[in-house]
Design a protein around this motif. Structure first.
Motif, mmCIF file in Angstrom:
data_model
loop_
_atom_site.group_PDB
_atom_site.id
_atom_site.type_symbol
_atom_site.label_atom_id
_atom_site.label_comp_id
_atom_site.label_asym_id
_atom_site.label_seq_id
_atom_site.Cartn_x
_atom_site.Cartn_y
_atom_site.Cartn_z
ATOM 1 N N VAL A 1 0.858 -1.180 0.000
ATOM 2 C CA VAL A 1 0.000 0.000 0.000
ATOM 3 C C VAL A 1 0.895 1.231 0.000
ATOM 4 N N PRO A 2 0.950 1.951 -1.120
ATOM 5 C CA PRO A 2 1.764 3.172 -1.157
ATOM 6 C C PRO A 2 1.001 4.350 -0.552
ATOM 7 N N SER A 3 1.744 5.370 -0.160
ATOM 8 C CA SER A 3 1.092 6.572 0.369
ATOM 9 C C SER A 3 1.364 7.792 -0.491
ATOM 10 N N GLY A 4 2.317 7.666 -1.381
ATOM 11 C CA GLY A 4 2.702 8.830 -2.171
ATOM 12 C C GLY A 4 3.790 9.654 -1.512
ATOM 13 N N SER A 5 4.319 9.186 -0.395
ATOM 14 C CA SER A 5 5.403 9.898 0.279
ATOM 15 C C SER A 5 6.596 10.022 -0.661
ATOM 16 N N PRO A 6 7.257 11.180 -0.665
ATOM 17 C CA PRO A 6 8.434 11.329 -1.522
ATOM 18 C C PRO A 6 9.586 10.431 -1.092
ATOM 19 N N ILE B 1 -3.088 8.941 9.106
ATOM 20 C CA ILE B 1 -2.405 8.416 7.917
ATOM 21 C C ILE B 1 -2.252 6.900 8.017
ATOM 22 N N ALA B 2 -1.803 6.415 9.176
ATOM 23 C CA ALA B 2 -1.577 4.981 9.366
ATOM 24 C C ALA B 2 -2.873 4.195 9.242
ATOM 25 N N LEU B 3 -3.951 4.695 9.832
ATOM 26 C CA LEU B 3 -5.230 3.979 9.772
ATOM 27 C C LEU B 3 -5.841 4.037 8.380
ATOM 28 N N SER B 4 -5.542 5.083 7.626
ATOM 29 C CA SER B 4 -5.992 5.155 6.243
ATOM 30 C C SER B 4 -5.303 4.063 5.413
ATOM 31 N N ALA B 5 -4.004 3.886 5.628
ATOM 32 C CA ALA B 5 -3.274 2.817 4.924
ATOM 33 C C ALA B 5 -3.793 1.452 5.352
ATOM 34 N N LEU B 6 -4.070 1.300 6.636
ATOM 35 C CA LEU B 6 -4.623 0.040 7.139
ATOM 36 C C LEU B 6 -5.971 -0.246 6.485
ATOM 37 N N ALA B 7 -6.811 0.769 6.354
ATOM 38 C CA ALA B 7 -8.121 0.603 5.713
ATOM 39 C C ALA B 7 -7.961 0.189 4.252
ATOM 40 N N PHE C 1 10.328 1.562 0.150
ATOM 41 C CA PHE C 1 9.399 1.022 1.137
ATOM 42 C C PHE C 1 7.977 1.362 0.750
ATOM 43 N N SER C 2 7.039 0.703 1.415
ATOM 44 C CA SER C 2 5.610 0.983 1.247
ATOM 45 C C SER C 2 5.064 1.503 2.560
ATOM 46 N N ARG C 3 4.008 2.299 2.503
ATOM 47 C CA ARG C 3 3.370 2.777 3.731
ATOM 48 C C ARG C 3 2.886 1.581 4.550
ATOM 49 N N ALA C 4 2.324 0.584 3.862
ATOM 50 C CA ALA C 4 1.854 -0.619 4.569
ATOM 51 C C ALA C 4 2.064 -1.827 3.673
ATOM 52 N N VAL C 5 2.179 -2.985 4.313
ATOM 53 C CA VAL C 5 2.278 -4.251 3.604
ATOM 54 C C VAL C 5 1.329 -5.236 4.275
ATOM 55 N N ARG C 6 0.475 -5.843 3.438
ATOM 56 C CA ARG C 6 -0.421 -6.887 3.929
ATOM 57 C C ARG C 6 0.065 -8.222 3.387
ATOM 58 N N LEU C 7 0.182 -9.191 4.270
ATOM 59 C CA LEU C 7 0.511 -10.552 3.900
ATOM 60 C C LEU C 7 -0.446 -11.446 4.676
ATOM 61 N N GLY C 8 -1.338 -12.108 3.941
ATOM 62 C CA GLY C 8 -2.377 -12.884 4.616
ATOM 63 C C GLY C 8 -3.288 -11.952 5.388
ATOM 64 N N ALA D 1 4.264 1.113 8.135
ATOM 65 C CA ALA D 1 5.585 1.696 8.383
ATOM 66 C C ALA D 1 5.502 2.890 9.320
ATOM 67 N N GLY D 2 6.653 3.248 9.858
ATOM 68 C CA GLY D 2 6.733 4.459 10.658
ATOM 69 C C GLY D 2 6.120 5.621 9.891
ATOM 70 N N THR D 3 5.163 6.285 10.534
ATOM 71 C CA THR D 3 4.374 7.319 9.863
ATOM 72 C C THR D 3 4.567 8.643 10.585
ATOM 73 N N GLY D 4 5.087 9.611 9.861
ATOM 74 C CA GLY D 4 5.299 10.947 10.423
ATOM 75 C C GLY D 4 4.103 11.842 10.182
ATOM 76 N N PRO D 5 4.050 12.972 10.887
ATOM 77 C CA PRO D 5 2.930 13.912 10.772
ATOM 78 C C PRO D 5 3.046 14.783 9.530
ATOM 79 N N ILE D 6 2.683 14.213 8.398
ATOM 80 C CA ILE D 6 2.814 14.902 7.122
ATOM 81 C C ILE D 6 1.454 15.476 6.713
ATOM 82 N N TRP D 7 1.412 16.757 6.414
ATOM 83 C CA TRP D 7 0.196 17.376 5.890
ATOM 84 C C TRP D 7 0.379 17.591 4.392
ATOM 85 N N PRO D 8 -0.710 17.534 3.637
ATOM 86 C CA PRO D 8 -0.597 17.689 2.180
ATOM 87 C C PRO D 8 0.111 18.973 1.738
#
Length: 128
Positions: free
Chosen positions: A6-11, A56-62, A18-25, A31-38
């Motif tokens: 799951v990418p986030s678009g982070s530069p 941000i983290a829960l959005s990637a989880l969703a 890396f990816s914002r999140a990885v699902r396996l099964g 991943a470590g998520t910093g306080p980034i505003w658009p």
């Protein structure tokens, strides 16, 4: 097992690899998520920063098919031990009833010097 990145678009994703999140099964690692505003801003308030990290983290989880209720572990990296209470309040607003295993660690610094907090999340889907 199928892997879902799951990418986030982070530069930082492409150059670091890396990816914002990885699902396996039924397991998702965010991943470590910093306080980034658009717009690139970063308010000073540690509770606001922690809330943004969790948003941000829960959005990637969703995006990986999960929800806050599936979270089994969080790791919070703070740059100042005195920020534990406001960061804890932000964490408690979401996880107060879920109560995942949680770690809070003070570190020397984070990637962006404005960041006071970075948060990792792990979830097991269907565990709630």
């Amino acid at each position: 097992m199928t892997r879902q990145n799951v990418p986030s678009g982070s530069p930082y994703e492409a150059p670091i690899g890396f990816s914002r999140a990885v699902r396996l099964g039924n397991t998702v690692h965010v991943a470590g998520t910093g306080p980034i505003w658009p717009d690139g801003s970063c308010p000073e308030d540690p509770q606001v920063q922690a809330s943004r990290c969790l948003e941000i983290a829960l959005s990637a989880l969703a995006e990986a098919g999960g929800a806050a209720a599936d979270v089994v572990r969080t790791r919070m990296y703070l740059t100042d031990a005195e920020d534990w209470e406001p960061v804890g309040r932000a964490h408690g607003e979401i996880f107060g009833a879920i109560r995942p295993a949680a770690t809070m660690v003070v570190v020397a610094g984070l990637l962006d010097p404005r960041w006071k907090i970075e948060i990792e999340v792990e979830a097991i889907l269907g565990s709630s």
